[in-house]
Enzyme design. Sequence first.
Site, mmCIF file in Angstrom:
data_model
loop_
_atom_site.group_PDB
_atom_site.id
_atom_site.type_symbol
_atom_site.label_atom_id
_atom_site.label_comp_id
_atom_site.label_asym_id
_atom_site.label_seq_id
_atom_site.Cartn_x
_atom_site.Cartn_y
_atom_site.Cartn_z
ATOM 1 N N CYS A 32 0.818 -1.222 0.000
ATOM 2 C CA CYS A 32 0.000 0.000 0.000
ATOM 3 C C CYS A 32 0.849 1.267 0.000
ATOM 4 O O CYS A 32 0.588 2.198 -0.760
ATOM 5 C CB CYS A 32 -0.995 -0.004 1.163
ATOM 6 N N HIS A 90 -2.452 0.836 6.922
ATOM 7 C CA HIS A 90 -2.861 0.876 5.518
ATOM 8 C C HIS A 90 -3.052 2.319 5.066
ATOM 9 O O HIS A 90 -3.492 3.161 5.851
ATOM 10 C CB HIS A 90 -4.166 0.092 5.323
ATOM 11 N N HIS A 102 -6.062 1.792 -4.093
ATOM 12 C CA HIS A 102 -5.080 1.240 -3.153
ATOM 13 C C HIS A 102 -4.735 -0.183 -3.557
ATOM 14 O O HIS A 102 -5.257 -0.711 -4.530
ATOM 15 C CB HIS A 102 -5.632 1.270 -1.728
#
Length: 130
Positions: A32, A90, A102
């Site tokens: 990510c 994240h 993402h």
Amino acid sequence: MLKNRIITTGLRYLGTPYVYNAPAFRTDMFDCSSFIQYIFGVNGISLPRNSRQQFEVGIPISFTLIQKGDLLFFTTKTRKNRKGLSKIGHVAIYIGNNQMLHTSRPTNKVMISEITSYWKTAFVGAKRLL
């Protein structure tokens, strides 16, 4: 507009494999934060390597005020009981219409996701860089 260029750059990598702790500046795999670092970096904005470091950059924005190009930070199942920066696991970029770009598990690829109640519950904060 720069935020549209960054989003367009990211969209080019839809389907690229997710690999945990992927090396920086590789385009054949991302995690990510390496994904966010790359799409901002090729558009002239240098970011740190991991999501916790990236959270320390930019202007804090409440969820109700997010705009295209803002970074969204979330906790994960393994980090949800931690405190401070260590809670963050994240990062994604908001692309408008209640959607984010993402890469993560379990789909293991760069993708567009709806910001569902799951993501809203995991939300830690947003930052504006642009």
